[in-house]
Design a protein around this motif. Structure first.
Motif, mmCIF file in Angstrom:
data_model
loop_
_atom_site.group_PDB
_atom_site.id
_atom_site.type_symbol
_atom_site.label_atom_id
_atom_site.label_comp_id
_atom_site.label_asym_id
_atom_site.label_seq_id
_atom_site.Cartn_x
_atom_site.Cartn_y
_atom_site.Cartn_z
ATOM 1 N N LEU A 9 8.252 19.688 -9.331
ATOM 2 C CA LEU A 9 7.004 20.348 -8.967
ATOM 3 C C LEU A 9 7.266 21.668 -8.258
ATOM 4 N N ASP A 10 6.311 22.588 -8.384
ATOM 5 C CA ASP A 10 6.387 23.816 -7.602
ATOM 6 C C ASP A 10 6.301 23.465 -6.122
ATOM 7 N N GLU A 11 6.849 24.318 -5.304
ATOM 8 C CA GLU A 11 6.941 24.005 -3.869
ATOM 9 C C GLU A 11 5.571 23.793 -3.239
ATOM 10 N N ASP A 12 4.568 24.540 -3.711
ATOM 11 C CA ASP A 12 3.238 24.404 -3.103
ATOM 12 C C ASP A 12 2.497 23.147 -3.558
ATOM 13 N N LYS A 13 3.111 22.367 -4.484
ATOM 14 C CA LYS A 13 2.483 21.135 -4.962
ATOM 15 C C LYS A 13 3.214 19.876 -4.492
ATOM 16 N N ARG A 14 4.267 20.044 -3.725
ATOM 17 C CA ARG A 14 5.052 18.878 -3.316
ATOM 18 C C ARG A 14 4.362 18.121 -2.183
ATOM 19 N N PHE A 15 4.637 16.823 -2.129
ATOM 20 C CA PHE A 15 4.010 15.975 -1.109
ATOM 21 C C PHE A 15 4.926 14.799 -0.797
ATOM 22 N N ASP A 16 4.609 14.098 0.297
ATOM 23 C CA ASP A 16 5.338 12.896 0.710
ATOM 24 C C ASP A 16 4.397 11.702 0.675
ATOM 25 N N ILE A 17 4.987 10.507 0.755
ATOM 26 C CA ILE A 17 4.186 9.288 0.765
ATOM 27 C C ILE A 17 4.607 8.396 1.926
ATOM 28 N N LYS A 18 3.798 7.403 2.197
ATOM 29 C CA LYS A 18 4.138 6.367 3.169
ATOM 30 C C LYS A 18 3.735 5.029 2.574
ATOM 31 N N ILE A 19 4.512 3.987 2.927
ATOM 32 C CA ILE A 19 4.337 2.682 2.295
ATOM 33 C C ILE A 19 4.297 1.589 3.350
ATOM 34 N N GLY A 20 3.364 0.656 3.195
ATOM 35 C CA GLY A 20 3.286 -0.515 4.054
ATOM 36 C C GLY A 20 3.272 -1.789 3.220
ATOM 37 N N ILE A 21 4.019 -2.817 3.669
ATOM 38 C CA ILE A 21 4.146 -4.073 2.910
ATOM 39 C C ILE A 21 3.955 -5.247 3.865
ATOM 40 N N ASN A 22 3.198 -6.253 3.413
ATOM 41 C CA ASN A 22 3.018 -7.457 4.232
ATOM 42 C C ASN A 22 2.824 -8.668 3.321
ATOM 43 N N PHE A 77 0.853 -1.183 0.000
ATOM 44 C CA PHE A 77 0.000 0.000 0.000
ATOM 45 C C PHE A 77 0.890 1.234 0.000
ATOM 46 N N ALA A 78 0.566 2.201 -0.857
ATOM 47 C CA ALA A 78 1.273 3.481 -0.886
ATOM 48 C C ALA A 78 0.236 4.592 -0.892
ATOM 49 N N ASP A 79 0.477 5.620 -0.070
ATOM 50 C CA ASP A 79 -0.525 6.662 0.089
ATOM 51 C C ASP A 79 0.160 8.017 0.210
#
Length: 557
Positions: A465-478, A382-384
């Motif tokens: 991307l422009d600074e106001d459009k940047r984002f991070d993600i988190k990932i879970g694996i099982n 899962f990546a979000d």
């Protein structure tokens, strides 16, 4: 001004000028370019003009959009790029880069037709050149009309045997000519076969004709495809004849063409009630071959004493049967190709090219069973996107759509690179599976490698991307035992995996910090020798009464 050279699924070709900043493409009539194709979504894609040129954006279509053979979400368009939408191909032409279309043909100057010594006759595959039945040569008519008389002399009587051979050859040429002509006019298989049966009645004096294909049970299962009877004389109460299974079975078992000039007294047909009851005088039956296998038969019957079939009739029917078998085989191959293209189109949306090829090359049983629910061991990822809702509130909907499509396109390509299956997009996240529908060695390892690549790809994406459009993600694996297959209602089935390991993978993703990759105990056991990990200890997750051991993936060893 750029343009699109459009080639539709039925072979129509036209040019569509790209004059607007946004061109909508789809099946619905409110699109700028309407594509009348059931495999195209109502609002399939858009071509948009930007500062850097034109881009094509898939609007979440069911069968996807390809540029130069590759599925895309958003892609720039360059001169001579080929866009595939359903069965339609669109060649993007940038007028600034080319003054002549790739399909433009320049002709040399022609000579004056009036001075030509050769006559010119217009032809068309969709228009006949008069009545082709005039090509049939009839010996009796030729003799009675004096066709063989020489001016000023008595009629010369050619040898009857020679004339019979000429008449038979003439019939063969007529039928083969007509079949080739009908192939260009009739595209429905059953209608084409009915037309060929009409041709048979034109050259062979029969009272009944039957085209039968073999079903799943062989000679015990005949499927009537074409049945034709010669119209009885006015006022006659004669009943239509029915095919003789005895005759057809004999042809199939012995792999021969069979002719009988007196069917009721033919010892080979002893026990055939239909022959006796219907008083069939003459009959012949020939097999339809697909390579070395018989797929059906053509049977002709005659109930009139004066209409006896001859060996020449049998040879003619064999020649026609060969053409009919080729037509049936070609129709079968075309249907297989169409089904495979549809299946490939569906599979390519969720599976890597390698997995698609494994499925399609695995034989019919593999294709039929690959999507059936079954238990297997798989690794779920899962990546979000973190805090995407506040980000989306600040941007126009169109910008949000482009940003998500760019993210999903990048991440999906990575999943496919590691032979993973895209299970679904979930809002601003996605779910991928490694090991379904086909298990391979190293599924867990490839899932973690994909997660590391996704994290690196996000770093590059953020720089663009422009600074106001940047984002991070988190990932879970099982990893664990799941049920994988088509699951849903009769009206809609989706390929997915269900089970406790799926839920745990989702909970691990919820626990992760920005750009962190968390894995469960089973995944850790399978990949601990390949990656640097940091044990985070037991964690309590929603839906589990006991804690689960969680590990963070730092990178490869």
């Amino acid at each position: 001004m750029p343009s699109l050279r459009v080639t539709t699924g039925d072979g129509q070709i036209f040019t569509y000028p790209v004059v607007k900043d946004k061109i909508s493409l789809g099946r619905s009539k409110d699109n700028d370019l309407v594509l009348l194709d059931n495999t195209v979504s109502r609002h399939h894609a858009e071509i948009r003009k930007s500062d850097k040129g034109h881009v094509i954006v898939d609007l979440g279509s069911y069968n996807g959009t390809k540029v130069n053979g590759k599925l895309i979400q958003v892609a720039p368009l360059s001169h001579n790029d080929i866009v595939q939408i359903g069965l339609t191909k669109l060649l993007f032409l940038d007028a600034a880069q080319s003054k002549v279309s790739p399909e433009t043909v320049l002709f040399a100057p022609e000579a004056d037709e009036g001075k030509s010594q050769y006559p010119v006759i217009a032809t068309s595959p969709f228009r006949g050149q008069g009545d082709s039945s005039e090509l049939i040569f009839n010996v009796k008519e030729a003799k009675s009309s004096g066709a063989f008389a020489i001016e000023g002399q008595q009629m010369l009587q050619p040898h009857d045997q020679y004339l019979s051979v000429l008449e038979r050859s003439n019939k063969v040429l007529f039928v083969l000519y007509e079949i080739s002509r009908q192939l260009n006019q009739i595209h429905d298989l059953n209608q084409l076969l009915e037309k060929i049966m009409q041709l048979i009645f034109m050259v062979i004096d029969a009272d009944a004709g039957f085209l039968m294909l073999l079903g799943a049970n062989g000679e015990e299962d005949f499927i009537p495809v074409v049945v034709k009877h010669r119209a009885p004389p006015p006022g006659s109460h004669e009943q239509s004849t029915r095919p003789s299974k005895t005759l057809m079975r004999r042809v199939i078992r012995d792999k021969v063409a069979l002719l009988t000039s007196n069917a009721m007294e033919d010892s080979r047909l002893n026990g055939s009630k239909s022959v006796v009851i219907q008083r069939i005088r003459s009959a012949m039956c020939v097999p339809l071959w697909r390579k070395d296998k018989i797929i059906g038969v053509i049977q002709l019957d005659s109930t009139r004493p004066e209409a006896h079939f001859t060996n020449e009739d049998l040879e003619l029917l064999k020649a026609i049967a060969g053409q009919m078998a080729l037509i049936i085989e070609q129709a079968s191959l075309n249907e297989q190709i169409r089904q495979e293209e549809q299946m490939r189109s569906r599979l390519e949306r969720f599976h890597s090219p390698q997995v698609v090829e494994m499925i399609l090359s695995g034989g019919q049983e593999t294709k039929d069973n690959i999507m059936e629910p079954k238990e297997l061991t798989a690794t779920i990822l899962f990546a979000d996107i973190i805090d995407f809702t506040p980000l989306a509130e600040k941007l126009p909907p169109q910008e949000v759509n482009i940003l998500l499509n760019r993210f999903f396109s990048t991440m999906t390509d990575i999943i496919f690179n590691y032979d993973g299956t895209l299970d679904k997009y979930i809002g601003d996240g996605l779910m991928a599976v490694f090991g379904a529908p086909m298990q391979k060695d190293g599924d867990a390892k490839r899932a973690v490698l994909a997660a590391l690549d996704m994290r690196e790809a996000l770093k590059k994406l953020k720089m663009e991307l422009d600074e106001d459009k940047r984002f991070d993600i988190k990932i879970g694996i099982n990893t664990g035992k799941v049920v994988a297959g088509n699951i849903g209602s009769p009206k809609r089935l989706d390929y997915t995996v269900i089970g406790d390991p799926v839920n745990i993978a989702s909970r691990l993703e919820s626990l992760a910090s920005p750009n962190q990759i968390l894995i469960g105990e089973e995944t850790y056991k399978l990949v601990k020798s390949d990656f640097l990990t940091n044990p985070l200890g037991p964690k309590k997750v929603k839906g589990k009464t006991s804690s689960i051991m969680v590990y963070e993936v730092l990178g490869p060893k």
